[in-house]
Design a protein around this motif. Sequence first.
Motif, PDB file in Angstrom:
ATOM      1  N   PRO A 136       0.634  -1.279   0.048  1.00 17.10           N
ATOM      2  CA  PRO A 136       0.007   0.135   0.047  1.00 17.10           C
ATOM      3  C   PRO A 136       0.902   1.344   0.020  1.00 17.10           C
ATOM      4  O   PRO A 136       1.905   1.329   0.380  1.00 17.10           O
ATOM      5  N   ALA A 137      -0.003   2.369  -0.192  1.00 17.64           N
ATOM      6  CA  ALA A 137       1.009   3.697  -0.307  1.00 17.64           C
ATOM      7  C   ALA A 137       1.662   3.969   0.773  1.00 17.64           C
ATOM      8  O   ALA A 137       2.534   4.901   0.870  1.00 17.64           O
ATOM      9  N   GLY A 138       1.187   3.746   2.057  1.00 17.02           N
ATOM     10  CA  GLY A 138       1.675   4.063   3.321  1.00 17.02           C
ATOM     11  C   GLY A 138       3.246   3.452   3.350  1.00 17.02           C
ATOM     12  O   GLY A 138       3.961   4.137   4.324  1.00 17.02           O
ATOM     13  N   TRP A 139       3.739   2.485   2.580  1.00 16.90           N
ATOM     14  CA  TRP A 139       4.958   2.128   2.886  1.00 16.90           C
ATOM     15  C   TRP A 139       5.850   3.207   2.043  1.00 16.90           C
ATOM     16  O   TRP A 139       7.036   3.759   2.650  1.00 16.90           O
ATOM     17  N   GLN A 140       5.531   3.763   1.058  1.00 19.14           N
ATOM     18  CA  GLN A 140       6.345   4.759   0.221  1.00 19.14           C
ATOM     19  C   GLN A 140       6.292   5.737   1.078  1.00 19.14           C
ATOM     20  O   GLN A 140       7.175   6.765   1.209  1.00 19.14           O
ATOM     21  N   GLN A 141       4.976   6.178   1.539  1.00 19.46           N
ATOM     22  CA  GLN A 141       4.891   7.557   2.352  1.00 19.46           C
ATOM     23  C   GLN A 141       6.141   7.542   3.447  1.00 19.46           C
ATOM     24  O   GLN A 141       6.740   8.914   3.556  1.00 19.46           O
ATOM     25  N   ILE A 142       6.122   6.631   4.205  1.00 22.78           N
ATOM     26  CA  ILE A 142       7.228   6.585   5.350  1.00 22.78           C
ATOM     27  C   ILE A 142       8.510   6.267   4.865  1.00 22.78           C
ATOM     28  O   ILE A 142       9.417   6.915   5.294  1.00 22.78           O
TER      29      ILE A 142
END
Length: 560
Positions: free
Chosen positions: A436-442
């Motif tokens: 999910p996008a949360g991986w790239q965000q953090i």
Amino acid sequence: MTEATGGAEPRLALAEQAESVPGWPQWIAPALRLSRGLDPLGLQTITLDRIMPLLLPGVLVLSQRARLFSLYPFLLAEYQWLGGTATNTALSAFLKEREFDYAVAVQLCPNGCGENSAGAVGAERARPAAREAKAGAAAVPRQESVESFLGGYGLYYRSPLTDLGVVVARGTPTEDGEATPVDVVMPGGLGDRLAAAFRDAVSDTAYYRDYLRSVERSVPTIALRELAVAGCLCRLPERPGERELLYEAFFAPHAPSHASECEQRRRSFALFLRELGRDGQVSDSDGAFRAAIWADFEEALAPREGQVSRALANTLAQWAALVAKEYLQEALYTLWWDFCRRGSAAQPTDGFTLAALDALIGAGLTQATTITGDGFGIASKADMPTRRFAEQVAQATAGVPLETLRRWAVEVGEAPAALVLLFATIERLPDLTRVPAGWQQIGAQRSERQPGLLRFSHYLQRHLEDEPTLAATLVWVVRHFVIAAHEHAAYSKLPDFTFRFRHEAGRLRFYLLDPGRYRPADMRREAMSSLGEDLGLWERGDAGPRVTATGTRLMRETFG
């Protein structure tokens, strides 16, 4: 603004150290202050200043007790009622003396709350006063809780209370276009209700009637003991109405502008509870929390029936990216420790030339050896291809949890162990198309001096395209992510002298200071644990920690 992670660093006049420590820059020594520094490689700030505000808005490292989120609105409201001077300077004096009163009361709590490390602000100054009170002193002389402006409220709770929409900070524009000259509770909102709830709890005490608003220079011990019984941190479960308001403050948005931050906070607390339910050690151990998150994340990536909800998958991805970043940080800090230790011991009188420096870095890999850990062995040699070493690491450590590798590498404290942890971490990073996008965000978060998790992985892959030897890779990592990062960080902190080494006249000179073994940055696990327990989201029992019905409700409403 970098958040403090502990007590103030001791500072020594550099001139006092110059004679005993070779290599000090003598000509500017009188202007410098010797300091250990909190983040010598620019890695901790990625977690503290970039990642945690995204993952857990409204909660700081030391904003750990739920009842202080109602105590401070109460004190602000009382100051308003008192009609004190409408400045934060006057408010600061009022708050710090009442904080001290409350801290002494907590020390006098019959439930032993003074022994809890996560207690009231001002405990260090309150303990001696409380000892005298316990020994029979009839009254406790008033003093200020801490030296800092606005006390513990300003240090640890003002920002969270503002983020939660409970407090209006000084300088905030009002409806008539003017700026409020002093911090106040949000009028007519949750702040007023929290203040009223705490007031209701202590309104029958002598302290509230006779001493809270008074200018008396001492408070009777009996009044503080009564305050402890009515208003101590531990008494929150006896006030269900106040507890429900605090739950609302953390987990119910009070304005559309707060909705996204509130939802993120709900998700992070719900994830903490999920991992606590899977492993009770999460309540008291950062290592257990990291291990639980990573294991849960890997399970969520595995194709199977009954996939987790999108909200849970994204939250897991966010926190797993933070965990991976912390493992990378531990590898780099192990290299830092080994480099500083060996460099200080072997330093020539005039420092290291560039060639000698490269030889120093690679010296830990000069002999063929087998790196042994818990159930694995990896062949290591300076001139072996780095890709071959990375393949061995991936194969040999496939069944070893990253948290286990982290503890092992820190204990060994040498470059080969650091490289094992580094390559094991990079090997387990997921395919960006499958997360999910949360991986790239953090994972994309970085500091001014460090590239962060995903950029480091990218740079490493580009480095490996040249088919370097293991020694060349070690030199590359240390030069870019240890030496350059430390020098940049240390120069930015002058006149605080935090250098463990620096280049001068084309040579690298080490300063004979303890390099320090820096721990992973605070992930707010302790804050979530303490706040969650105070709010009744989990509780301790004979069989160990367990999530309560309230916590289960939060998880169900958040993740489905």
